[in-house]
Design a protein around this motif. Structure first.
Motif, short mmCIF file in Angstrom:
data_model
loop_
_atom_site.label_atom_id
_atom_site.label_comp_id
_atom_site.label_asym_id
_atom_site.label_seq_id
_atom_site.Cartn_x
_atom_site.Cartn_y
_atom_site.Cartn_z
N UNK A 282 27.04 34.31 38.42
CA UNK A 282 28.14 35.27 38.51
C UNK A 282 27.86 36.49 37.64
N UNK A 283 27.34 36.27 36.45
CA UNK A 283 27.03 37.40 35.57
C UNK A 283 25.93 38.27 36.13
N UNK A 284 24.89 37.64 36.69
CA UNK A 284 23.77 38.40 37.25
C UNK A 284 24.20 39.21 38.47
N UNK A 285 24.90 38.57 39.39
CA UNK A 285 25.30 39.27 40.61
C UNK A 285 26.31 40.38 40.31
N UNK A 286 27.17 40.17 39.33
CA UNK A 286 28.14 41.21 38.97
C UNK A 286 27.41 42.47 38.50
N UNK A 287 26.39 42.30 37.67
CA UNK A 287 25.64 43.44 37.17
C UNK A 287 24.86 44.11 38.30
N UNK A 288 24.21 43.29 39.14
CA UNK A 288 23.41 43.84 40.24
C UNK A 288 24.25 44.64 41.22
N UNK A 289 25.45 44.17 41.50
CA UNK A 289 26.28 44.80 42.53
C UNK A 289 27.26 45.81 41.96
N UNK A 290 27.14 46.12 40.68
CA UNK A 290 28.02 47.12 40.09
C UNK A 290 29.43 46.63 39.90
N UNK A 291 29.63 45.31 39.84
CA UNK A 291 30.97 44.75 39.69
C UNK A 291 31.28 44.38 38.26
N UNK A 292 32.18 43.40 38.10
CA UNK A 292 32.60 42.97 36.77
C UNK A 292 32.67 41.45 36.73
N UNK A 293 32.78 40.91 35.54
CA UNK A 293 32.85 39.46 35.39
C UNK A 293 34.23 39.00 34.94
N UNK A 294 35.26 39.84 35.14
CA UNK A 294 36.62 39.44 34.79
C UNK A 294 37.03 38.23 35.63
N UNK A 295 37.70 37.26 35.02
CA UNK A 295 38.17 36.11 35.78
C UNK A 295 39.64 36.25 36.14
N UNK A 296 40.18 35.24 36.79
CA UNK A 296 41.56 35.29 37.28
C UNK A 296 42.56 35.55 36.17
N UNK A 297 42.41 34.87 35.04
CA UNK A 297 43.35 35.04 33.94
C UNK A 297 43.37 36.49 33.44
N UNK A 298 42.20 37.08 33.33
CA UNK A 298 42.12 38.46 32.84
C UNK A 298 42.83 39.41 33.81
N UNK A 299 42.61 39.24 35.10
CA UNK A 299 43.24 40.12 36.08
C UNK A 299 44.76 39.94 36.07
N UNK A 300 45.23 38.69 35.98
CA UNK A 300 46.68 38.45 35.93
C UNK A 300 47.30 39.13 34.72
N UNK A 301 46.62 39.07 33.58
CA UNK A 301 47.13 39.74 32.38
C UNK A 301 47.12 41.25 32.56
N UNK A 302 46.10 41.77 33.24
CA UNK A 302 46.02 43.21 33.49
C UNK A 302 47.19 43.69 34.35
N UNK A 303 47.52 42.93 35.40
CA UNK A 303 48.64 43.31 36.26
C UNK A 303 49.95 43.25 35.50
N UNK A 304 50.12 42.23 34.69
CA UNK A 304 51.34 42.10 33.90
C UNK A 304 51.47 43.26 32.92
N UNK A 305 50.37 43.64 32.28
CA UNK A 305 50.39 44.73 31.31
C UNK A 305 50.64 46.08 31.97
N UNK A 306 50.40 46.17 33.31
CA UNK A 306 50.61 47.42 34.04
C UNK A 306 52.07 47.61 34.44
#
Length: 331
Positions: A282-306
């Protein structure tokens, strides 16, 4: 272009999790080579299952099926071959979407093996990879429309009205946009992507689709970090793993502003991997494809903080992506 489809869980006998142990033994290179062929056997089986019953597909190619049996995806029961739930999909379309997703992953792995350049983002992938990954996302569109939207208060009714609008971020070849347009015949779907080349592929895909649905899909070359619309959409789809961390941090507040009051954003996320191999991949493919390694918990917290409310999670397949939904409050 994230691909998600829940498998049809039948009343099959359970499979042991230890049937295939990827410990690699004393010949790790040879085992990894064999494992790549096992993945090829799975992809080919799913391809054939798109047009024929899985039982017939397994019987028709005994050598290929023997490979699946060796890795625990097929076993012999009292009445014949029994497929692991990972191979069992509700219909041919779902099996085809699963095949396309895994074929895309296989092609990307081959690309990485041939040229592990640092600039291997989606813009560097060839058309076949983009088409495979994009077509797989049709399953995400169906799952979003039929399994998630009905569970989000007020959204089904809203999307059944003239003038309703859906935003598909990172639309790629427009497969997800077309799928949701089919499910919501009164909604306008706007697909945005920053790659003009992939949008050209999407326009060709739309030209081959039925006019009623395709005619309600608009494709725009736009970086989501530059979105400026306000209160414009009732539903937004965001495949979070495909955006860089910097882009995601900029995009989320803009997407919140683009939601109409009472509208929902649904974000595709990856749960934290349970084993070191998948974590490393997951870490390798995220870097190769220009993505990120944020998981579900991080995204849920981001939406709540928004400032979004009613944050909800919808698991897909076991160990697979999790959809996180959140609502913009009404004034």
């Amino acid at each position: 272009m994230l691909s998600i489809e829940k498998v049809h869980m039948s009343s099959q006998p359970s499979f042991s999790a230890s049937v295939f142990d990827l410990s690699l033994g004393h010949e790790p290179a040879a085992m990894l080579d064999a494992a790549s062929w096992a993945l090829a056997a799975m992809v080919a089986t799913l391809r054939d299952a798109g047009t024929a019953p899985l039982s017939e597909v397994l019987m028709a190619n005994p050598q290929r099926t023997a490979v699946l049996e060796a890795v625990g995806l097929v076993r012999r029961g009292d009445t014949g071959l029994v497929a692991h739930p990972s191979l069992v999909y509700a219909d041919g379309a779902a099996a085809g979407s699963a095949m396309a997703a895994r074929l895309s992953s296989l092609r990307q792995a081959l690309s990485a093996a041939a040229d592990d350049a640092s600039d291997s983002a989606w813009s560097q992938q060839d058309d076949e990879v983009l088409l495979s990954q994009g077509r797989a996302s049709a399953a995400t569109g169906r799952a979003l429309a039929t399994r998630v939207v009905p569970q989000l208060p007020g959204l089904s009714e809203c999307l059944d009205r003239e003038g309703s609008r859906i935003l598909d971020v990172g639309t790629g070849v427009a497969a997800l946009a077309l799928a949701v347009a089919r499910e919501f015949p009164r909604a306008e779907v706007v697909g945005i992507d920053m790659l003009e080349r992939v949008l050209d592929l999407g326009r060709r895909e739309l030209a081959r689709a039925e006019p009623d649905a395709a005619g309600r899909v608009s494709l725009l070359c736009l970086d989501v970090t530059e979105l400026t619309e306000e209160a414009a959409y009732d539903l937004t789809w965001l495949p979070a793993p495909f955006l860089s961390e910097a882009a995601l941090n900029v995009a989320v507040p803009r997407l919140v502003e683009a939601l109409r009051p009472g509208g929902w954003i649904v974000v595709g996320t990856n749960p934290a991997a349970a084993d070191p191999l998948r974590q490393a991949v997951a870490g390798w493919t995220a870097v190769r494809n220009g993505g990120n390694s944020y998981n579900t918990d991080h995204i849920a917290e981001m939406l709540d903080a928004s400032g979004l409310a009613e944050v909800r999670r919808f698991p897909t397949v076991q160990g697979g992506p999790v959809l996180v939904a959140a609502r913009r409050s009404r004034p």
